[in-house]
Design a protein around this motif. Structure first.
Motif, PDB file in Angstrom:
ATOM      1  N   LEU A 147       0.833  -1.201   0.000  1.00 34.76           N
ATOM      2  CA  LEU A 147       0.000   0.000   0.000  1.00 34.76           C
ATOM      3  C   LEU A 147       0.870   1.255   0.000  1.00 34.76           C
ATOM      4  N   LEU A 148       1.885   1.276   0.859  1.00 31.09           N
ATOM      5  CA  LEU A 148       2.804   2.411   0.907  1.00 31.09           C
ATOM      6  C   LEU A 148       3.592   2.534  -0.400  1.00 31.09           C
ATOM      7  N   GLY A 149       4.039   1.379  -0.913  1.00 32.53           N
ATOM      8  CA  GLY A 149       4.770   1.391  -2.166  1.00 32.53           C
ATOM      9  C   GLY A 149       3.936   1.945  -3.315  1.00 32.53           C
ATOM     10  N   GLY A 150       2.647   1.596  -3.337  1.00 34.38           N
ATOM     11  CA  GLY A 150       1.764   2.088  -4.390  1.00 34.38           C
ATOM     12  C   GLY A 150       1.485   3.574  -4.269  1.00 34.38           C
ATOM     13  N   TRP A 151       1.275   4.035  -3.029  1.00 30.62           N
ATOM     14  CA  TRP A 151       0.969   5.451  -2.800  1.00 30.62           C
ATOM     15  C   TRP A 151       2.164   6.336  -3.152  1.00 30.62           C
ATOM     16  N   LEU A 152       3.320   6.011  -2.601  1.00 29.86           N
ATOM     17  CA  LEU A 152       4.515   6.803  -2.897  1.00 29.86           C
ATOM     18  C   LEU A 152       4.990   6.580  -4.334  1.00 29.86           C
ATOM     19  N   GLY A 153       4.807   5.344  -4.823  1.00 29.89           N
ATOM     20  CA  GLY A 153       5.220   5.047  -6.191  1.00 29.89           C
ATOM     21  C   GLY A 153       4.408   5.794  -7.228  1.00 29.89           C
ATOM     22  N   GLY A 154       3.186   6.239  -6.849  1.00 32.98           N
ATOM     23  CA  GLY A 154       2.388   7.047  -7.762  1.00 32.98           C
ATOM     24  C   GLY A 154       3.023   8.402  -8.025  1.00 32.98           C
ATOM     25  N   ILE A 155       3.910   8.849  -7.114  1.00 29.57           N
ATOM     26  CA  ILE A 155       4.641  10.109  -7.303  1.00 29.57           C
ATOM     27  C   ILE A 155       5.903   9.845  -8.112  1.00 29.57           C
ATOM     28  N   SER A 156       6.685   8.883  -7.641  1.00 26.92           N
ATOM     29  CA  SER A 156       7.911   8.484  -8.333  1.00 26.92           C
ATOM     30  C   SER A 156       8.327   7.131  -7.772  1.00 26.92           C
ATOM     31  N   TRP A 157       8.954   6.309  -8.599  1.00 25.97           N
ATOM     32  CA  TRP A 157       9.393   5.002  -8.114  1.00 25.97           C
ATOM     33  C   TRP A 157      10.474   5.147  -7.051  1.00 25.97           C
ATOM     34  N   ARG A 158      11.114   6.307  -6.955  1.00 27.91           N
ATOM     35  CA  ARG A 158      12.166   6.516  -5.960  1.00 27.91           C
ATOM     36  C   ARG A 158      11.608   6.751  -4.551  1.00 27.91           C
ATOM     37  N   TRP A 159      10.413   7.281  -4.465  1.00 23.50           N
ATOM     38  CA  TRP A 159       9.875   7.699  -3.173  1.00 23.50           C
ATOM     39  C   TRP A 159       9.667   6.557  -2.183  1.00 23.50           C
ATOM     40  N   PRO A 160       9.221   5.370  -2.600  1.00 22.63           N
ATOM     41  CA  PRO A 160       9.103   4.289  -1.616  1.00 22.63           C
ATOM     42  C   PRO A 160      10.420   3.962  -0.921  1.00 22.63           C
ATOM     43  N   PHE A 161      11.527   4.021  -1.649  1.00 27.96           N
ATOM     44  CA  PHE A 161      12.828   3.772  -1.046  1.00 27.96           C
ATOM     45  C   PHE A 161      13.173   4.864  -0.027  1.00 27.96           C
ATOM     46  N   TYR A 162      12.953   6.117  -0.418  1.00 25.05           N
ATOM     47  CA  TYR A 162      13.234   7.225   0.500  1.00 25.05           C
ATOM     48  C   TYR A 162      12.323   7.165   1.726  1.00 25.05           C
ATOM     49  N   GLY A 163      11.063   6.771   1.508  1.00 28.36           N
ATOM     50  CA  GLY A 163      10.127   6.680   2.622  1.00 28.36           C
ATOM     51  C   GLY A 163      10.583   5.673   3.667  1.00 28.36           C
ATOM     52  N   VAL A 164      11.069   4.517   3.212  1.00 27.18           N
ATOM     53  CA  VAL A 164      11.575   3.507   4.144  1.00 27.18           C
ATOM     54  C   VAL A 164      12.800   4.028   4.887  1.00 27.18           C
ATOM     55  N   ALA A 165      13.689   4.715   4.180  1.00 23.77           N
ATOM     56  CA  ALA A 165      14.898   5.243   4.816  1.00 23.77           C
ATOM     57  C   ALA A 165      14.552   6.219   5.935  1.00 23.77           C
ATOM     58  N   VAL A 166      13.567   7.090   5.686  1.00 26.19           N
ATOM     59  CA  VAL A 166      13.162   8.067   6.706  1.00 26.19           C
ATOM     60  C   VAL A 166      12.531   7.367   7.905  1.00 26.19           C
ATOM     61  N   LEU A 167      11.627   6.432   7.654  1.00 23.94           N
ATOM     62  CA  LEU A 167      10.959   5.722   8.750  1.00 23.94           C
ATOM     63  C   LEU A 167      11.950   4.894   9.563  1.00 23.94           C
ATOM     64  N   MET A 168      12.903   4.262   8.881  1.00 28.73           N
ATOM     65  CA  MET A 168      13.911   3.481   9.592  1.00 28.73           C
ATOM     66  C   MET A 168      14.872   4.366  10.388  1.00 28.73           C
ATOM     67  N   ALA A 169      15.118   5.581   9.912  1.00 32.72           N
ATOM     68  CA  ALA A 169      15.947   6.511  10.670  1.00 32.72           C
ATOM     69  C   ALA A 169      15.260   6.877  11.984  1.00 32.72           C
ATOM     70  N   ILE A 170      13.938   7.069  11.919  1.00 35.10           N
ATOM     71  CA  ILE A 170      13.177   7.339  13.143  1.00 35.10           C
ATOM     72  C   ILE A 170      13.261   6.139  14.085  1.00 35.10           C
ATOM     73  N   ALA A 171      13.123   4.940  13.524  1.00 34.99           N
ATOM     74  CA  ALA A 171      13.213   3.726  14.336  1.00 34.99           C
ATOM     75  C   ALA A 171      14.598   3.561  14.945  1.00 34.99           C
ATOM     76  N   PHE A 172      15.633   3.919  14.194  1.00 36.36           N
ATOM     77  CA  PHE A 172      17.008   3.837  14.692  1.00 36.36           C
ATOM     78  C   PHE A 172      17.192   4.735  15.913  1.00 36.36           C
ATOM     79  N   ILE A 173      16.728   5.974  15.812  1.00 37.84           N
ATOM     80  CA  ILE A 173      16.860   6.911  16.928  1.00 37.84           C
ATOM     81  C   ILE A 173      16.077   6.417  18.142  1.00 37.84           C
ATOM     82  N   ALA A 174      14.856   5.930  17.902  1.00 42.10           N
ATOM     83  CA  ALA A 174      14.036   5.448  19.011  1.00 42.10           C
ATOM     84  C   ALA A 174      14.674   4.239  19.689  1.00 42.10           C
ATOM     85  N   THR A 175      15.217   3.317  18.903  1.00 46.64           N
ATOM     86  CA  THR A 175      15.854   2.124  19.472  1.00 46.64           C
ATOM     87  C   THR A 175      17.122   2.491  20.233  1.00 46.64           C
TER      88      THR A 175
END
Length: 404
Positions: A147-175
């Motif tokens: 679902l996330l891949g489809g939503w962000l991919g509708g903007i550009s195929w690059r955005w799903p990758f960037y979206g995961v990187a941002v979310l994982m950065a938040i998870a890294f800081i929290a952990t």
């Protein structure tokens, strides 16, 4: 169950994002192919590199975590996922994306192999409640990845990758800020232990079965978006339905089938049902309705199979569960690595052929599994087998090794 320390919530959040990685790229496979001028077999290498590295790395995750501790292993895995996802989205060639997906797979192996134990150790309440929380995170990740891949991919195929990187950065800081330091294990794990475990006939047989049904599974996952030929958001919604059904049946339906029919009949029935769906998709490949219904309904059979076959892995051999998990993952992810590329190559010759080959591989997996029917049948005779609640430690430990 919901009154947990910050540590538990931060790792659970990271689990959701980690499990998103399996289906995240489904909706953007065709856009990547169209923009970069690649064929299905080339783009399918995004799955191949990810699964191959993750499978091999599973052999060494216990060796690493037992020497550096759980927190450092989690943070190392998260850091590699962040780098892999961000760099994959910045590439201008399929080869570059494939390379950084491999790095992503390495990080994912280190993370998911350690996350469950961390949640159990840090959680308030019973172990069963902690495992249910972990399974909830897994289910959310499986369903929302496409679902996330489809939503962000509708903007550009690059955005799903960037979206995961941002979310994982938040998870890294929290952990990093909420998880206390964890010392290395008193007795480090041998890196050869998983390979030695494959000497057990039952474990090796179930692993080969999983390798074969993964040919069908990744044909469905990596090749179907090409004959569907729909937009990224539409593909994302279709695979969201698949993931939702997979998560639901693995948690609620599989234990009921096991209690009613037994483990071996449940696995065989689920695999034969999946093979029948692939055969129907092979016949009706040019009909988008057939493909859409096939993808979604396949989630039900795969969910049942995943829970039953992985619980079998945990019980069928006398080795430690972590070692059995690593050995099983190493074998089964071989199928996950080869199948996407093979499906793409076959699909370039005939759009029907990948589904026929996938269906045949799944049926062959059933025949292999039946050679160990005496060992699997003996499991149902054990006291309490299959009678534990859905959030049992065994099922969750099995899922940890990648049954998403």
């Amino acid at each position: 169950m919901w009154r947990q320390p910050k540590t538990v919530w931060s790792v659970a959040f990271a689990c959701v994002i980690s499990f998103m990685g399996i289906g995240l790229v489904d909706p953007i496979l065709k856009p990547i192919a169209d923009e970069l001028g690649a064929g299905p077999s080339q783009v399918s290498l995004l799955f191949t590199s990810y699964m191959a590295v993750m499978g091999i790395a599973m052999l060494g995750t216990g060796w690493v975590s037992s020497r550096v501790g759980a927190k450092r292993t989690l943070l190392l895995g998260l850091a590699l996922i962040i780098i892999g996802a961000a760099c994959a989205g910045s590439q201008d060639t399929v080869g570059g994306i494939v390379a950084f997906r491999a790095l992503w797979g390495l990080g994912n192996a280190l993370f998911i192999a350690t996350a469950l134990a961390t949640i159990v150790n840090a959680a308030a309440g019973s172990v069963g409640q902690a495992i249910i929380l972990y399974e909830a995170a897994l289910g959310v990740g499986i369903a929302t990845g496409p679902l996330l891949g489809g939503w962000l991919g509708g903007i550009s195929w690059r955005w799903p990758f960037y979206g995961v990187a941002v979310l994982m950065a938040i998870a890294f800081i929290a952990t990093a800020t909420t998880l206390p330091a964890t010392p290395p294990a008193a007795r480090p794990t041998s890196i050869m232990a998983p390979l030695r475990a494959l000497r057990h006939r039952g474990l090796l047989t179930v692993g080969i079965t999983a390798l074969l049904y993964n040919f069908g599974f990744f044909t469905l996952l990596a090749f179907t978006p090409f004959p569907l030929d729909l937009g990224a958001q539409q593909i994302g919604l279709i695979f969201f339905g698949w993931g939702l059904l997979l998560a639901t049946t693995s948690v609620f339906v599989a234990p009921a089938i096991q209690r009613r029919f037994g483990t071996l009949p449940g696995i065989v029935g689920a695999l034969l049902g999946f093979a029948a769906i692939l055969a129907a998709m092979a016949i009706g490949t040019e009909n988008k309705t057939v493909l859409i219904l096939g993808v979604i309904l396949a989630g039900a059979f795969l969910g049942v199979n995943n829970t039953l076959i992985t619980e079998t892995v945990m019980k069928i051999s006398p080795v430690e569960r972590g070692v059995a998990s690593a050995a099983y993952s190493f074998v089964r992810f071989s199928g996950g690595a080869i199948a996407p590329w093979l499906a793409g190559r076959l699909g370039e010759k005939s759009i029907h052929l990948p589904f026929w080959v996938g269906a045949g591989a799944v049926v062959l997996g059933v025949l292999v599994l039946l050679t160990a029917r005496d060992l699997i049948g003996a499991l149902d005779a054990q006291p309490g087998h299959g009678a534990e609640p859905v959030g049992s430690r065994i099922e969750a430990e099995a899922v940890t090794v990648g049954d998403a």
